[in-house]
Design a protein around this motif. Structure first.
Motif, short mmCIF file in Angstrom:
data_model
loop_
_atom_site.label_atom_id
_atom_site.label_comp_id
_atom_site.label_asym_id
_atom_site.label_seq_id
_atom_site.Cartn_x
_atom_site.Cartn_y
_atom_site.Cartn_z
N PHE A 277 0.79 -1.23 0.00
CA PHE A 277 0.00 0.00 0.00
C PHE A 277 0.82 1.28 0.00
O PHE A 277 0.28 2.36 0.23
N GLU A 278 2.15 1.22 -0.23
CA GLU A 278 2.96 2.43 -0.18
C GLU A 278 2.42 3.51 -1.11
O GLU A 278 2.29 4.67 -0.71
N ASP B 33 4.17 -5.94 -2.89
CA ASP B 33 3.08 -5.27 -3.60
C ASP B 33 2.90 -3.86 -3.05
O ASP B 33 2.42 -3.67 -1.94
N ALA B 34 3.31 -2.87 -3.84
CA ALA B 34 3.23 -1.48 -3.38
C ALA B 34 1.84 -0.88 -3.62
O ALA B 34 1.54 0.20 -3.13
N ARG B 35 0.98 -1.60 -4.37
CA ARG B 35 -0.30 -1.00 -4.76
C ARG B 35 -1.46 -1.37 -3.84
O ARG B 35 -2.15 -0.51 -3.32
N GLY B 36 -1.68 -2.66 -3.65
CA GLY B 36 -2.74 -3.09 -2.73
C GLY B 36 -4.09 -3.32 -3.38
O GLY B 36 -5.09 -3.49 -2.70
N GLY B 37 -4.13 -3.34 -4.73
CA GLY B 37 -5.40 -3.52 -5.44
C GLY B 37 -6.10 -4.83 -5.12
O GLY B 37 -7.33 -4.88 -4.99
N ALA B 38 -5.32 -5.91 -4.96
CA ALA B 38 -5.91 -7.22 -4.67
C ALA B 38 -6.63 -7.22 -3.33
O ALA B 38 -7.77 -7.70 -3.21
N ALA B 39 -5.98 -6.67 -2.32
CA ALA B 39 -6.56 -6.67 -0.97
C ALA B 39 -7.88 -5.91 -0.92
O ALA B 39 -8.80 -6.28 -0.19
#
Length: 459
Positions: free
Chosen positions: A2-3, A253-259
């Motif tokens: 999530f950065e 994972d710097a994005r976090g879209g899956a979560a």
């Protein structure tokens, strides 16, 4: 994890301020930015639309109390909607069955399924005090069977042998029968993965499911595939009644879209997330704590749990006793502290769970990575026992020898000795009345603004 989302949302939410009421006009730009932040994080479009709609409906017209600013009220709403999107609360494994409770693991090849079986086995053994048997029904990849055997030995659980000449259903039913005879609590069944979802794979896994009737069917998916992870989980859920998801490789994972997408698209809870390669790098997924991390508020509860589990309390007590008695803090003690931090995933893993850490400059973060810690350990290991006890004797020729032995430069030896001297001074301040407060004041002067006493990011 999530950065990117954390950084973007942090900047966006700072812009809402100074009004006694949140209106459609004054949150319009912020909601647009929130929407863009989510799309950049590879969150599925239906999830983004629903999220923005819910936040807007709740925020518009909300009166701001005297104790909260408009920004704080908006952040509170965003946080609650983030939690809702991810499932609101952690859902534990349901193991209330006549032993053995059977857990089947499904997923695509390369998602980290076999490693997740070992991690979950370790979690159940150490945290839930369960006896565990693991078995591989992957008859297409002999290396998978061997890998699981090696991992089972590493985490100290029983491995049931299997062979590529056998049928997956026969392997799993034999393992369950063995577990019944030995009164084992949980059987974890590793299944075959494919490079993509295909009909043969689905037929095989449906047959296996019908034969063993697992109490939990967990889908293991790579977080780095973003919203595709949610779509793959949906395809599996249509073939199998999934009970939950394990999200792997979240540390990369710097994005976090899956979560943020999985719960909405599949209706299934994320039960665990893999946070590294080590066999203890598996954490229960707590949506409320993850929402706090996304908004830069930290995750102190998870940090406390980690300290409780992984810190050697006896060793810590010995160091504390030494310091308070005035016996001094040595480089050996310093090396022990480094090892303890490494067992908790390193300094950055710990700092990520503290409020306001997203505001740390990249240069500071760079000095706290695993590489720096490994280098410090190597330097201390290259010293003699005498040097570790009395670092003041480390002069020119000794520094050159230590640098050569640890593969570092003399400047790096100087830097470590300087850091150690500062730590020694802080430890001395702990002695006597008001020692802890003195030490905290000393630390505050050494850290970037906002890290201590600031309470995290300002909105």
């Amino acid at each position: 994890m999530f950065e990117n989302l954390q950084e973007r949302l942090g900047k966006t939410l700072k812009n809402i301020r100074g009004r006694g009421r949140l209106t459609e006009d004054n949150i319009k730009d912020t909601l647009r930015e929130v929407r863009m932040a989510f799309l950049e994080a590879d969150v599925a479009l239906p999830v983004v639309r629903e999220f923005v709609k819910q936040v807007k409906e709740r925020a518009v017209g909300v009166e701001v109390t005297k104790s909260l600013s408009p920004g704080q009220v908006f952040v509170k709403i965003v946080r609650e909607e983030l939690e809702k999107a991810m499932g609101e609360a952690n859902e534990e494994l349901s193991l209330n069955a006549q032993p053995p409770a059977v857990v089947m693991m499904a997923g695509l090849q390369g998602a980290g399924k076999t490693t997740s079986v070992a991690k979950l086995a370790k979690f159940l053994k150490e945290r839930k005090k369960k006896s565990v048997l693991v078995v591989s029904a992957d008859v297409y990849r002999p290396a998978a069977i061997k890998q699981l055997e090696t991992l089972a030995d590493e985490v100290g659980v029983e491995f049931f042998p299997s062979d590529i000449s056998q049928q997956p259903v026969d392997i799993a039913t034999a393992a369950i029968s063995h577990a019944k005879k030995k009164f084992i609590d949980v059987v974890l069944v590793d299944t075959a993965g494919r490079l993509h979802v295909d009909s043969d794979m689905m037929d095989e896994i449906k047959a296996l499911y019908s034969a063993i009737n697992p109490i939990e069917t967990l889908f293991v998916v790579d977080a780095m595939t973003g919203q595709d992870a949610a779509n793959t989980a949906k395809a599996f859920d249509e073939a199998l009644p999934l009970t939950g998801v394990i999200l792997t490789k979240t540390d990369g994972d710097a994005r976090g879209g899956a979560a943020l997408s999985i719960r909405h698209i599949t209706g299934k809870p994320i039960k665990f997330m893999g946070v590294g390669e080590r066999t203890d790098a598996l954490e229960p997924f707590h949506p409320d704590r993850i929402a706090s991390r996304i908004l830069g508020m930290g995750d102190v509860l998870s940090l406390i749990e980690e300290v409780e589990m992984k810190v050697d309390k006896e060793q810590a007590a010995k160091v504390a006793e030494k310091v308070f008695k005035g016996d001094g803090f040595t480089l050996d003690d310093f090396a022990d502290q480094l090892k303890q931090m490494k067992s908790m995933g390193g300094m950055m893993s710990m700092l990520d769970k503290l409020p306001g850490m997203s505001n740390l400059p990249d240069a500071v973060k760079g000095q706290m990575g695993d590489k720096t810690f490994m280098q410090m350990e190597a330097i201390i290991s290259s010293m003699t026992k005498k040097e570790r006890a009395r670092p003041e004797i480390i002069k020119g020729s000794r520094k050159k020898r230590i640098a050569a032995g640890s593969g570092t430069q003399v400047q790096e030896i100087n830097k470590l000795l300087k850091q150690f001297t500062q730590m020694q001074k802080m430890m001395k301040k702990m002695k006597g009345k008001g020692g802890m407060q003195k030490m905290m004041r000393g630390m505050k002067g050494m850290l970037p603004p906002g890290m201590m006493g600031g309470g995290g990011p300002k909105f």
